[in-house]
Write an enzyme that holds these catalytic residues in place. Sequence first.
Site, short mmCIF file in Angstrom:
data_model
loop_
_atom_site.label_atom_id
_atom_site.label_comp_id
_atom_site.label_asym_id
_atom_site.label_seq_id
_atom_site.Cartn_x
_atom_site.Cartn_y
_atom_site.Cartn_z
N ASP A 32 -35.04 15.22 13.08
CA ASP A 32 -35.76 14.36 14.00
C ASP A 32 -37.09 15.01 14.38
O ASP A 32 -37.16 16.21 14.62
CB ASP A 32 -34.91 14.10 15.25
CG ASP A 32 -35.41 12.93 16.07
OD1 ASP A 32 -34.71 11.90 16.12
OD2 ASP A 32 -36.51 13.04 16.67
N ASN A 89 -27.79 4.26 18.32
CA ASN A 89 -28.25 3.35 19.36
C ASN A 89 -28.44 1.96 18.77
O ASN A 89 -28.97 1.83 17.66
CB ASN A 89 -29.57 3.86 19.97
CG ASN A 89 -29.39 5.18 20.70
OD1 ASN A 89 -28.41 5.35 21.42
ND2 ASN A 89 -30.31 6.11 20.51
N GLN A 96 -32.82 2.10 21.25
CA GLN A 96 -33.16 2.12 19.82
C GLN A 96 -34.66 1.87 19.65
O GLN A 96 -35.18 0.85 20.13
CB GLN A 96 -32.37 1.06 19.05
CG GLN A 96 -32.63 1.15 17.54
CD GLN A 96 -31.83 0.14 16.71
OE1 GLN A 96 -31.14 -0.72 17.26
NE2 GLN A 96 -31.93 0.26 15.40
N SER A 97 -35.34 2.80 19.00
CA SER A 97 -36.79 2.67 18.82
C SER A 97 -37.19 2.45 17.37
O SER A 97 -38.34 2.08 17.10
CB SER A 97 -37.50 3.92 19.38
OG SER A 97 -37.06 5.08 18.70
N VAL A 98 -36.29 2.71 16.44
CA VAL A 98 -36.57 2.46 15.02
C VAL A 98 -35.48 1.52 14.50
O VAL A 98 -34.29 1.85 14.56
CB VAL A 98 -36.57 3.77 14.20
CG1 VAL A 98 -36.81 3.47 12.72
CG2 VAL A 98 -37.64 4.74 14.72
N HIS A 102 -29.49 4.46 11.88
CA HIS A 102 -29.50 5.93 11.77
C HIS A 102 -28.44 6.52 12.68
O HIS A 102 -28.24 6.05 13.79
CB HIS A 102 -30.88 6.52 12.08
CG HIS A 102 -31.51 6.01 13.34
ND1 HIS A 102 -32.10 4.77 13.43
CD2 HIS A 102 -31.65 6.57 14.57
CE1 HIS A 102 -32.57 4.58 14.66
NE2 HIS A 102 -32.30 5.67 15.38
#
Length: 116
Positions: A32, A89, A96-98, A102
Site C-alpha cells: 500500500d 472495504n 472504500q476509495s478504490v 482488494h
Amino acid sequence: MVSPDCLFCRIAAGELPSSQVHADDQVIAFRDIAPKAPVHVLVIPRRHIPSAADLAVDDGPLLSRMVAVAAEVARHEGIADSGYRIVTNVGADAGQSVAHLHLHVLGGRRMTWPPG
Ligand code: AMP
C-alpha cells in the site's frame, strides 16, 4: 476484463508502478502506498471487480486464491505467527476509495477492535 480508467487495473497491467510482492495469472499483491501498519499489502484480482459486493458464487475459487495469497504474503513478511488482519472495504461508509476489489493485509503491530 480490465477497466481502462481503474487505478488498480492499470497497476495490474504494469502501466503504473507498484511495489509488487506477488503475481500470478489471476492475482497480484503490492505494498500500500500509504501503509497503516508496518506490513500493509493489497491483494487484488487482475479482473476488474468493483468490490466484494460484486462477487458471484462462481468466483469462489478466485476469492479463495486471494485469501491464500494473503496468507502466503503474511508468511513471507514474517507476520504469520504474530497475527494479521485481512480487510476489504465495501462502499462509502466503509471507506472504500478504490473501486477495484482488494484485500488489505495488515500486520506487524497490535490491532485494535472494533475498527474505527
Ligand atoms: P480502500 O480505501 O479500502 O479502497 O483502500 C485503497 C487503498 O489503496 C488505500 O489504503 C490507499 O492507500 C491505497 N492506494 C491508493 N493508490 C495506491 C497506489 N498507487 N499504490 C498502492 N496503494 C495505493
